[in-house]
Motif scaffolding. Structure first.
Motif, PDB file in Angstrom:
ATOM      1  N   GLY A 239      51.504  -1.380  54.567  1.00 38.51           N
ATOM      2  CA  GLY A 239      52.278  -1.003  53.383  1.00 38.51           C
ATOM      3  C   GLY A 239      52.533  -2.184  52.455  1.00 38.51           C
ATOM      4  N   ILE A 240      52.418  -3.395  52.991  1.00 37.58           N
ATOM      5  CA  ILE A 240      52.608  -4.583  52.150  1.00 37.58           C
ATOM      6  C   ILE A 240      51.549  -4.628  51.057  1.00 37.58           C
ATOM      7  N   THR A 241      50.351  -4.129  51.380  1.00 35.12           N
ATOM      8  CA  THR A 241      49.275  -4.169  50.384  1.00 35.12           C
ATOM      9  C   THR A 241      49.549  -3.234  49.208  1.00 35.12           C
ATOM     10  N   VAL A 242      50.421  -2.246  49.408  1.00 38.82           N
ATOM     11  CA  VAL A 242      50.805  -1.388  48.288  1.00 38.82           C
ATOM     12  C   VAL A 242      51.663  -2.175  47.303  1.00 38.82           C
ATOM     13  N   VAL A 243      52.505  -3.054  47.850  1.00 41.21           N
ATOM     14  CA  VAL A 243      53.361  -3.887  47.006  1.00 41.21           C
ATOM     15  C   VAL A 243      52.555  -4.986  46.330  1.00 41.21           C
ATOM     16  N   ASN A 244      51.659  -5.609  47.104  1.00 40.56           N
ATOM     17  CA  ASN A 244      50.860  -6.718  46.582  1.00 40.56           C
ATOM     18  C   ASN A 244      49.442  -6.587  47.107  1.00 40.56           C
ATOM     19  N   SER A 245      48.542  -6.150  46.271  1.00 37.35           N
ATOM     20  CA  SER A 245      47.160  -5.902  46.703  1.00 37.35           C
ATOM     21  C   SER A 245      46.404  -7.195  47.001  1.00 37.35           C
ATOM     22  N   ASN A 246      46.970  -8.335  46.638  1.00 36.95           N
ATOM     23  CA  ASN A 246      46.296  -9.611  46.888  1.00 36.95           C
ATOM     24  C   ASN A 246      46.471 -10.113  48.314  1.00 36.95           C
ATOM     25  N   ILE A 247      47.352  -9.469  49.072  1.00 39.88           N
ATOM     26  CA  ILE A 247      47.565  -9.887  50.471  1.00 39.88           C
ATOM     27  C   ILE A 247      46.329  -9.544  51.282  1.00 39.88           C
ATOM     28  N   SER A 248      45.814 -10.524  52.002  1.00 43.52           N
ATOM     29  CA  SER A 248      44.570 -10.338  52.755  1.00 43.52           C
ATOM     30  C   SER A 248      44.800  -9.558  54.041  1.00 43.52           C
ATOM     31  N   GLN A 249      43.699  -9.023  54.563  1.00 42.96           N
ATOM     32  CA  GLN A 249      43.774  -8.273  55.809  1.00 42.96           C
ATOM     33  C   GLN A 249      44.122  -9.182  56.981  1.00 42.96           C
ATOM     34  N   SER A 250      43.671 -10.427  56.915  1.00 42.65           N
ATOM     35  CA  SER A 250      43.995 -11.366  58.002  1.00 42.65           C
ATOM     36  C   SER A 250      45.489 -11.629  58.059  1.00 42.65           C
ATOM     37  N   THR A 251      46.163 -11.617  56.898  1.00 34.89           N
ATOM     38  CA  THR A 251      47.619 -11.788  56.884  1.00 34.89           C
ATOM     39  C   THR A 251      48.303 -10.605  57.537  1.00 34.89           C
ATOM     40  N   VAL A 252      47.814  -9.399  57.228  1.00 39.25           N
ATOM     41  CA  VAL A 252      48.362  -8.188  57.831  1.00 39.25           C
ATOM     42  C   VAL A 252      48.221  -8.238  59.342  1.00 39.25           C
ATOM     43  N   VAL A 253      47.039  -8.644  59.820  1.00 39.40           N
ATOM     44  CA  VAL A 253      46.798  -8.717  61.270  1.00 39.40           C
ATOM     45  C   VAL A 253      47.686  -9.782  61.905  1.00 39.40           C
ATOM     46  N   GLY A 254      47.810 -10.927  61.254  1.00 38.04           N
ATOM     47  CA  GLY A 254      48.627 -12.014  61.808  1.00 38.04           C
ATOM     48  C   GLY A 254      50.084 -11.618  61.939  1.00 38.04           C
ATOM     49  N   VAL A 255      50.640 -11.001  60.883  1.00 36.93           N
ATOM     50  CA  VAL A 255      52.040 -10.554  60.939  1.00 36.93           C
ATOM     51  C   VAL A 255      52.207  -9.492  62.025  1.00 36.93           C
ATOM     52  N   SER A 256      51.240  -8.580  62.139  1.00 33.25           N
ATOM     53  CA  SER A 256      51.316  -7.527  63.158  1.00 33.25           C
ATOM     54  C   SER A 256      51.335  -8.130  64.558  1.00 33.25           C
ATOM     55  N   CYS A 257      50.471  -9.100  64.800  1.00 32.15           N
ATOM     56  CA  CYS A 257      50.423  -9.739  66.122  1.00 32.15           C
ATOM     57  C   CYS A 257      51.732 -10.447  66.450  1.00 32.15           C
ATOM     58  N   ALA A 258      52.327 -11.091  65.450  1.00 33.84           N
ATOM     59  CA  ALA A 258      53.593 -11.794  65.677  1.00 33.84           C
ATOM     60  C   ALA A 258      54.699 -10.814  66.062  1.00 33.84           C
ATOM     61  N   ILE A 259      54.755  -9.680  65.367  1.00 31.93           N
ATOM     62  CA  ILE A 259      55.783  -8.677  65.681  1.00 31.93           C
ATOM     63  C   ILE A 259      55.525  -8.063  67.057  1.00 31.93           C
ATOM     64  N   ILE A 260      54.246  -7.853  67.392  1.00 29.68           N
ATOM     65  CA  ILE A 260      53.906  -7.301  68.710  1.00 29.68           C
ATOM     66  C   ILE A 260      54.420  -8.210  69.817  1.00 29.68           C
ATOM     67  N   VAL A 261      54.207  -9.506  69.669  1.00 30.35           N
ATOM     68  CA  VAL A 261      54.711 -10.459  70.675  1.00 30.35           C
ATOM     69  C   VAL A 261      56.228 -10.357  70.776  1.00 30.35           C
ATOM     70  N   LEU A 262      56.905 -10.234  69.631  1.00 33.85           N
ATOM     71  CA  LEU A 262      58.360 -10.108  69.634  1.00 33.85           C
ATOM     72  C   LEU A 262      58.808  -8.858  70.386  1.00 33.85           C
ATOM     73  N   VAL A 263      58.089  -7.732  70.177  1.00 37.94           N
ATOM     74  CA  VAL A 263      58.448  -6.480  70.845  1.00 37.94           C
ATOM     75  C   VAL A 263      58.420  -6.650  72.364  1.00 37.94           C
ATOM     76  N   PHE A 264      57.394  -7.299  72.871  1.00 35.94           N
ATOM     77  CA  PHE A 264      57.288  -7.465  74.324  1.00 35.94           C
ATOM     78  C   PHE A 264      58.267  -8.517  74.850  1.00 35.94           C
ATOM     79  N   LEU A 265      58.628  -9.464  74.023  1.00 34.78           N
ATOM     80  CA  LEU A 265      59.579 -10.494  74.468  1.00 34.78           C
ATOM     81  C   LEU A 265      60.979  -9.934  74.683  1.00 34.78           C
ATOM     82  N   ILE A 266      61.325  -8.840  73.984  1.00 38.76           N
ATOM     83  CA  ILE A 266      62.678  -8.291  74.122  1.00 38.76           C
ATOM     84  C   ILE A 266      62.788  -7.284  75.267  1.00 38.76           C
TER      85      ILE A 266
END
Length: 785
Positions: A239-266
């Motif tokens: 959904g970030i790409t709807v706000v800013n279409s210049n955001i790359s797919q690698s950024t989306v994947v990186g942020v997703s991976c970071a949140i995934i790690v957080l989910v398992f850490l809690i």
């Protein structure tokens, strides 16, 4: 000694249960029968060797059985019961609805690949409405939730439930008497139902199929547990790409991976805390969906309400033919997560799930999908991002934030379900006994498994990095969900016949309806196997092989250990008041050695000799002055009250002179029932055992009405106990070494080698005992498998 009858082999014990207000003493005899207890015994019933509920063992009672946790009855006021149910319903919002609740982010985009026509929008919306109604509301919430196994849910719980009502499974001999078998007698079954049950029990093939299907459902959900966080979080972060279409797919994947790690850490914080934290997020997310749906209905084409007619669903499939059938793979994403409603049942309750779904989640989701459909009727281009492109003006940023938080919750649903299912299969020996942490004292089914948590985290990060977007991931995502749903339909049909005893003419039509509905989606999902779904199926098959391999190894181990199930009356005897081994076990007189010996007894049943005790006698020809057979019996409760925790009894054998039964001098059996928060093995264990045995002897003396020679002997026993304790306390632990029998074929040898390796890695080590290390004695013995 001559051969003795079955009743003679049953070892009589005097049972003493310490109480804070003074002990309660009772003498139990082989002929005594407690009607309130349910036990296994082998009987012939319709030519099938099966389990009844009449067998009696002095060391087993009603408290040892796993029971469904309930929150009502005489012990709980009605107001308190309602409060707990509503609290569970609130918590369930924060755990089990994250997955199915975030599906509006990507269902329409996964269904259509181009701008849809108004007829196609109506057809897809109708399919979504009826999928939620039939698959979730009617099938799972109304029917499947009733097929719990003592409060536990999931496909493996269905397998366990069926096995308690039909003779389908071999159990650990040590746990056999602790399972509540509820098989109906032949005369209590309708004839068609009896025919089906008899066929299932006699067929070796059916036994294998049930065994594989039960664990395959667990494996599918675990594979789904790796994909769900990736799919949900990628869907939200995109959904970030709807706000800013210049955001790359690698950024989306990186942020997703970071949140995934957080989910398992809690996860170590526990289901209850996480659920209480996440529930407000899900509630806010559902209100967003509800309000956005109403907004779109008011602003755009409210005629989409026609989609409630199943005609449009049928017309969609007839009109689009093959393409419509393929598009069902996107529609089924509307009910992904439905399996967690059932799998997480042990962490909550049936009533809590029903309340939260029927009165909140279900209406919100219906309005959300209908609202998206209303917007697409006017502007079909919004299908590409159906949630973010249909939000009201000014709500994009708030909805993006809430969507990301809701998708974090979506990950929680299947992670919690995975913990529940793994704990179930460990109980039936399909997985090694790894650490299980109970996270709540109030709700007994809420667990956390550290090993599973970290493995799933690594797998989810890898999947997210490889697939990079929800479209590619959606190809692999739906297969697991619909396969689990289809297996559930088949197994609940068996439950209806064997457990609920419904007439076949009622079960069959219902099964056909749900089977066809499942089959329609399943066939579409399997068409995606070459395009990515093979990954999840491969993971599920690999996990199934692991579960079956471990079970095969355990069954070979039980067969090897079967020789240890020998009563004390057949291994020992008394010669002139002194303990001795019988001829086939060495025919040696046992010499006493100084000290109090605490033998760790794995079985804890009065009908058997603890193997560690027998091997100690055979190897050393000696026994401590005082011997205690110490057995820990874990119960699925937080704690066991002190006055119900301990059961103490004497051990008996027969004398060589008169052939009559005698108590073995200074030999006792101690059963300790404990909950998952009770700590029993402590450095003060020797003192605890001393106090309990001394209290037992004092109670025996106080029960005597007049002084006698017997009383004097009990006083002497008490003094001997004190001397033995002062001399030394030793903890004797058995160490069973398994080796592959000569002549085993190559395939079985390879399977058993893997089993033995995993067994050695996961087994509890002696050094982990929380007692003085210099007091521990390990007695090793070897068995062929």
């Amino acid at each position: 000694m001559g051969s003795s009858s079955e009743s003679t082999d049953q070892i009589d014990e005097q049972i003493y249960m310490p109480s804070t207000g003074g002990g309660v003493f009772s003498a139990r005899h082989p002929g005594h029968e407690d009607k309130s207890l349910r036990r296994r015994s082998t009987v012939k019933d319709g030519d099938v060797e099966t389990a009844s509920v009449n067998e009696k063992d002095d060391c087993v009672d009603e408290r040892d059985f796993h029971k469904k946790q309930t929150f009502s009855g005489w012990q709980l006021a009605w107001r308190k019961a309602k409060e707990i149910v509503y609290r569970l319903a609130y918590q369930s919002l924060g755990v089990i609805y994250g997955d199915i609740g975030t599906s509006p982010l990507y269902v329409f985009s996964s269904t259509f690949s181009d701008n849809p026509s108004q007829d196609d929008v109506l057809g897809a919306t109708s399919l979504i409405i009826w999928a939620l109604t039939i698959m979730v509301t009617i099938k799972y919430v109304v029917i499947v939730l009733n097929a719990d196994d003592e409060g536990e849910g999931g496909t493996f719980a269905l397998y366990s439930l069926i096995s308690r009502y039909a003779n389908l499974i071999q159990r650990d001999p040590r746990q056999r008497k602790l399972v509540r078998i509820e098989r109906y007698q032949d005369q209590d079954m309708p004839k068609p139902n009896l025919f089906i049950r008899s066929w299932m029990e006699k067929s070796v093939t059916m036994g294998i199929i049930f065994k594989v299907v039960g664990v395959f459902g667990v494996a599918l959900l675990l594979a789904d547990g790796i994909l769900t966080p990736a799919q949900s979080l990628l869907g939200a972060i995109q959904g970030i790409t709807v706000v800013n279409s210049n955001i790359s797919q690698s950024t989306v994947v990186g942020v997703s991976c970071a949140i995934i790690v957080l989910v398992f850490l809690i996860q170590p914080f526990g289901t209850g805390r996480i659920a209480n934290t996440f529930a407000p997020i899900v509630i806010l997310w559902m209100f967003f969906n509800l309000s956005f749906g109403i907004y779109n209905l008011v602003q755009y084409d409210a005629s989409v309400f026609k989609a409630f007619s199943p005609y449009f669903a049928g017309a969609f499939l007839v009109r689009n033919r093959h393409d419509g059938w393929v598009q069902l793979g996107g529609i089924l994403l509307a009910f992904t997560g439905v399996e967690t409603l059932f799998a997480d049942l042990g962490a909550f309750s049936k009533r809590a799930v029903q309340i939260s779904w029927l009165f909140f989640v279900y209406p919100c989701l219906l309005i959300s999908y209908i609202g998206q459909g209303a917007h697409m009727m006017v502007d079909p281009t919004v299908y590409a991002n159906p949630f973010y492109l249909t939000v009201p003006p000014g709500m994009l940023y708030p909805s993006l934030i809430v969507a990301i938080l809701a998708c974090i919750v979506a990950s929680q649903a299947v992670i919690t379900g995975s913990f529940q299912l793994l704990s179930q299969i460990m109980k039936l020996s399909y997985f090694p006994q790894v650490e299980v942490v109970h996270t709540s004292k109030l709700f007994h089914g809420q667990v956390y498994i550290p090993l599973a948590n970290w493995i799933m985290m690594i797998g989810t990060v890898i999947v997210t990095a490889v697939y990079t977007n929800t479209t590619a991931l959606g190809e692999a995502y739906g297969s697991c969900v619909i396969l689990v749903s289809f297996l559930t339909t088949c197994m609940v049909a068996i439950v209806a016949v064997v457990v609920w005893r419904f007439p076949i003419y009622l079960v069959l039509p219902v099964f056909i309806v749900f089977g066809l509905w499942d089959g329609m989606f399943l066939s579409s999902a399997l068409s995606k196997v070459p395009h990515g779904a093979w990954v999840t199926l491969m993971i599920a098959v690999a996990l199934t092989l692991l579960f079956v391999l471990w079970r095969y190894g355990k069954e070979r181990q039980w067969k090897a250990e079967n020789s240890d199930n020998v009563p004390l009356s057949q291994t020992t005897t008394l010669k002139q008041g002194q303990l001795a081994l019988q001829s086939k076990f060495g025919d040696s007189t046992i010499v006493p050695i100084n000290g109090l010996g605490i033998f760790f007894d794995k079985a804890g049943l009065s009908s058997t000799t603890p193997p560690v005790f027998l091997h100690f006698l055979q190897k050393f020809g000696a026994a401590p002055d005082v011997s205690v057979f110490f057995h820990l019996r874990a119960l699925d409760v937080p704690t066991v009250p002190p006055n119900e925790r301990y059961t103490i009894g004497r051990c008996f054998t027969y004398g060589t002179e008169d052939g009559s039964k005698h108590a073995i001098p200074n030999t006792f059996r101690l059963i300790v029932r404990h909950g998952y928060t009770d700590e029993v093995i402590t450095p003060d264990l020797g003192v605890l055992v001393l106090d309990l045995i001394r209290e037992f002897l004092d109670n025996e003396t106080s029960k005597s009405s007049t002084p006698s020679a017997t009383d004097n002997s009990k006083v002497a026993e008490s003094e001997a106990l004190q001397r033995a304790f002062k001399s030394q306390v030793i903890y004797i632990v058995g160490k069973e070494h398994l080796r592959i029998a000569p002549g085993t074929n190559i395939f079985k040898r390879l399977v058993l080698m893997i089993f033995l390796y995993v067994r050695d890695v996961t087994s509890n080590k002696v050094q982990h005992l929380n007692v003085q290390a210099d007091r521990v004695v390990e007695v090793g013995f070897v068995k062929n498998i």
